[in-house]
Design a protein around this motif. Sequence first.
Motif, PDB file in Angstrom:
ATOM      1  N   SER A  64      22.338  -0.665   2.023  1.00 57.64           N
ATOM      2  CA  SER A  64      22.148  -1.655   3.093  1.00 57.64           C
ATOM      3  C   SER A  64      21.076  -2.672   2.700  1.00 57.64           C
ATOM      4  O   SER A  64      21.099  -3.814   3.165  1.00 57.64           O
ATOM      5  CB  SER A  64      21.777  -0.963   4.404  1.00 57.64           C
ATOM      6  N   GLU A  65      20.161  -2.265   1.825  1.00 55.71           N
ATOM      7  CA  GLU A  65      19.133  -3.194   1.350  1.00 55.71           C
ATOM      8  C   GLU A  65      19.761  -4.344   0.569  1.00 55.71           C
ATOM      9  O   GLU A  65      19.294  -5.484   0.659  1.00 55.71           O
ATOM     10  CB  GLU A  65      18.096  -2.472   0.467  1.00 55.71           C
ATOM     11  N   ASP A  68      21.099  -6.691   3.153  1.00 60.65           N
ATOM     12  CA  ASP A  68      19.984  -7.427   3.738  1.00 60.65           C
ATOM     13  C   ASP A  68      19.500  -8.529   2.795  1.00 60.65           C
ATOM     14  O   ASP A  68      19.251  -9.654   3.224  1.00 60.65           O
ATOM     15  CB  ASP A  68      18.843  -6.473   4.085  1.00 60.65           C
ATOM     16  N   ARG A  69      19.380  -8.217   1.513  1.00 60.31           N
ATOM     17  CA  ARG A  69      18.943  -9.207   0.523  1.00 60.31           C
ATOM     18  C   ARG A  69      19.929 -10.379   0.494  1.00 60.31           C
ATOM     19  O   ARG A  69      19.539 -11.539   0.441  1.00 60.31           O
ATOM     20  CB  ARG A  69      18.830  -8.569  -0.860  1.00 60.31           C
ATOM     21  N   VAL A  72      19.401 -12.551   3.637  1.00 58.56           N
ATOM     22  CA  VAL A  72      18.166 -13.340   3.571  1.00 58.56           C
ATOM     23  C   VAL A  72      18.328 -14.501   2.596  1.00 58.56           C
ATOM     24  O   VAL A  72      17.981 -15.644   2.906  1.00 58.56           O
ATOM     25  CB  VAL A  72      16.960 -12.453   3.187  1.00 58.56           C
TER      26      VAL A  72
END
Length: 104
Positions: A64-65, A68-69, A72
């Motif tokens: 999930s990171e 998210d990256r 962003v």
Amino acid sequence: MLYVLLATHSPEVCPTSNASTKELLLRLAPEIPGIAEKSGVTILAGPIVNREHLIIVIVEADTSENVDRFLVESRIPQWNRVHILPSLKMEEVLDEVRELEAIF
């Protein structure tokens, strides 16, 4: 893992009515595939847009990171409320259904 991204925005910040958002979208849209790749995200479907001020993107990522990256870096959350739905392929769901004991 699959993720369904649902991004909604108001008419006031829609690129069709807001000059700043329009400029941002026109500048960043061609970079989206590269941003996804750099973030460890594979775009499977979309972005799909409609007249409901809703953008739908289906992606695959190890974490999930990474998703998210991607968000962003693409700046999508700056003009959208983004709902991230971790999802499974139908085959995976069917395997789970077969393995789980029914409760009723």
